[in-house]
Motif scaffolding. Sequence first.
Motif, PDB file in Angstrom:
ATOM      1  N   MET A 187       0.825  -1.211   0.000  1.00 20.72           N
ATOM      2  CA  MET A 187       0.000   0.000   0.000  1.00 20.72           C
ATOM      3  C   MET A 187       0.859   1.261   0.000  1.00 20.72           C
ATOM      4  N   LYS A 188       1.962   1.220   0.771  1.00 21.84           N
ATOM      5  CA  LYS A 188       2.829   2.389   0.841  1.00 21.84           C
ATOM      6  C   LYS A 188       3.468   2.674  -0.514  1.00 21.84           C
ATOM      7  N   SER A 189       3.856   1.603  -1.218  1.00 18.20           N
ATOM      8  CA  SER A 189       4.478   1.779  -2.532  1.00 18.20           C
ATOM      9  C   SER A 189       3.477   2.351  -3.538  1.00 18.20           C
ATOM     10  N   VAL A 190       2.224   1.907  -3.458  1.00 18.95           N
ATOM     11  CA  VAL A 190       1.182   2.429  -4.353  1.00 18.95           C
ATOM     12  C   VAL A 190       0.942   3.911  -4.085  1.00 18.95           C
ATOM     13  N   ALA A 191       0.849   4.262  -2.793  1.00 16.91           N
ATOM     14  CA  ALA A 191       0.636   5.659  -2.431  1.00 16.91           C
ATOM     15  C   ALA A 191       1.820   6.518  -2.863  1.00 16.91           C
ATOM     16  N   LYS A 192       3.025   5.970  -2.729  1.00 21.05           N
ATOM     17  CA  LYS A 192       4.218   6.714  -3.133  1.00 21.05           C
ATOM     18  C   LYS A 192       4.235   6.940  -4.638  1.00 21.05           C
ATOM     19  N   ASN A 193       3.860   5.915  -5.395  1.00 19.81           N
ATOM     20  CA  ASN A 193       3.809   6.044  -6.855  1.00 19.81           C
ATOM     21  C   ASN A 193       2.760   7.060  -7.289  1.00 19.81           C
ATOM     22  N   LEU A 194       1.608   7.055  -6.615  1.00 18.09           N
ATOM     23  CA  LEU A 194       0.564   8.025  -6.940  1.00 18.09           C
ATOM     24  C   LEU A 194       1.038   9.446  -6.644  1.00 18.09           C
ATOM     25  N   THR A 195       1.709   9.620  -5.522  1.00 15.97           N
ATOM     26  CA  THR A 195       2.228  10.939  -5.173  1.00 15.97           C
ATOM     27  C   THR A 195       3.261  11.416  -6.184  1.00 15.97           C
ATOM     28  N   LEU A 196       4.151  10.499  -6.603  1.00 15.07           N
ATOM     29  CA  LEU A 196       5.165  10.839  -7.597  1.00 15.07           C
ATOM     30  C   LEU A 196       4.531  11.192  -8.934  1.00 15.07           C
ATOM     31  N   SER A 197       3.523  10.407  -9.343  1.00 17.09           N
ATOM     32  CA  SER A 197       2.833  10.678 -10.610  1.00 17.09           C
ATOM     33  C   SER A 197       2.139  12.031 -10.575  1.00 17.09           C
ATOM     34  N   ARG A 198       1.520  12.318  -9.438  1.00 21.02           N
ATOM     35  CA  ARG A 198       0.830  13.607  -9.307  1.00 21.02           C
ATOM     36  C   ARG A 198       1.829  14.761  -9.337  1.00 21.02           C
ATOM     37  N   THR A 199       2.969  14.588  -8.682  1.00 21.79           N
ATOM     38  CA  THR A 199       3.988  15.634  -8.678  1.00 21.79           C
ATOM     39  C   THR A 199       4.517  15.879 -10.083  1.00 21.79           C
ATOM     40  N   LEU A 200       4.765  14.789 -10.827  1.00 18.95           N
ATOM     41  CA  LEU A 200       5.241  14.928 -12.206  1.00 18.95           C
ATOM     42  C   LEU A 200       4.201  15.628 -13.081  1.00 18.95           C
ATOM     43  N   LEU A 201       2.925  15.269 -12.873  1.00 16.98           N
ATOM     44  CA  LEU A 201       1.855  15.909 -13.647  1.00 16.98           C
ATOM     45  C   LEU A 201       1.807  17.397 -13.382  1.00 16.98           C
ATOM     46  N   TYR A 202       1.881  17.784 -12.105  1.00 18.31           N
ATOM     47  CA  TYR A 202       1.866  19.199 -11.755  1.00 18.31           C
ATOM     48  C   TYR A 202       3.082  19.923 -12.331  1.00 18.31           C
ATOM     49  N   ALA A 203       4.237  19.251 -12.333  1.00 17.80           N
ATOM     50  CA  ALA A 203       5.448  19.862 -12.884  1.00 17.80           C
ATOM     51  C   ALA A 203       5.302  20.103 -14.387  1.00 17.80           C
ATOM     52  N   VAL A 204       4.732  19.121 -15.096  1.00 15.69           N
ATOM     53  CA  VAL A 204       4.518  19.269 -16.545  1.00 15.69           C
ATOM     54  C   VAL A 204       3.540  20.402 -16.831  1.00 15.69           C
ATOM     55  N   ILE A 205       2.454  20.469 -16.043  1.00 20.50           N
ATOM     56  CA  ILE A 205       1.469  21.540 -16.227  1.00 20.50           C
ATOM     57  C   ILE A 205       2.103  22.901 -15.971  1.00 20.50           C
ATOM     58  N   ALA A 206       2.930  22.993 -14.921  1.00 13.68           N
ATOM     59  CA  ALA A 206       3.582  24.259 -14.591  1.00 13.68           C
ATOM     60  C   ALA A 206       4.516  24.703 -15.710  1.00 13.68           C
ATOM     61  N   ILE A 207       5.283  23.764 -16.256  1.00 17.31           N
ATOM     62  CA  ILE A 207       6.197  24.099 -17.357  1.00 17.31           C
ATOM     63  C   ILE A 207       5.410  24.540 -18.587  1.00 17.31           C
TER      64      ILE A 207
END
Length: 358
Positions: A1-21
Amino acid sequence: MKSVAKNLTLSRTLLYAVIAIALTALPFVVDATLGRAWVRIIDVALLFVMLALGLNIVVGFAGLLDLGYIAFFAVGAYAYALLASPHFGIHASFLVLLPLGALVAAAFGILLGAPTLRLRGDYLAIVTLGFGEIIRIFLNNLNRPFNITNGPQGITLIDPIQIGGLSLAKTFHVSGLTIAPVHSYYFVFLLCTLGVIFVTHRLENSRIGRAWVAIREDELAASAMGINTRNVKLLAFAMGATFGGISGGLFASFQGFISPESFTLLDSIMVLCMVVLGGMGNVGGVVLGAILLTALPEALRYMGPLQQRWLGQVIIDPSDLRMLMFGLALVLMMLFRPAGLWPSKTRRRELATEKPGD
């Protein structure tokens, strides 16, 4: 569960970074491909996004039909212009005038909401329409016996936004990159728009937002459940007007000139169409509707040169064609997607066709 939550957080961070750029590069890419005029259109679209989100609080969340919403846009614009121009000889700071315009617009929102608390539907629409026209007529005639608004001549030489002693009306050159005024204003408008979206999201998911939805669904039931419908309605008008005032102040600084003819009934109807076509009650849908209805009419201006190239002459004037296409889009939307392009889940359920036998 922790790995899934970590992956979701990373994916969301990458998405926000792409949107910001993407948002950071957008004005420069558009300038290089479509021209600087389209960067200005994007700036105007951001102003209309803020306006539409403000109206969405009143219409989409609280279910109160407002046809005079452009009046708050006008109040915010004139509050800024009067205190940031040679008209009164006052050149106050942008950081003071923008919140002041928002507060004045909120006061006018309460002024409109207080007498209309018992009105609903068509009656509320007529009263708010009259309020919007009254504001415009006042602005048009308050040039005598004391010249307050300069009447139909409007207010000119409005100060541009200055941040840290730097005027956004100037062109900057940074590492070979040219930052024109339309680019600078884009970033200021973008920050304000993101702030409005954040506040709107927080309001939607708050106790106040749920109270607005309850009033929209059944005001009598909401009152029976202990919701103070009077105060909650006034708060809806005040919050919606606040966003309109912010957008108006930014508009005045951006244009450098305003007049009563900048705030007509057609503008109110356009903002309402953005909310309805995008999806009432859904923040993402309202943003989409505002962007589309700001950009598409401008894109249809190219129909004149295209007719000249394909047919040898301009058969239908582009301005007439724009209104024709706009009206056709409204009719088709109401027929096939009455909940809007991106409706909220609640609106989608409300307008869903019941199955036979249900």
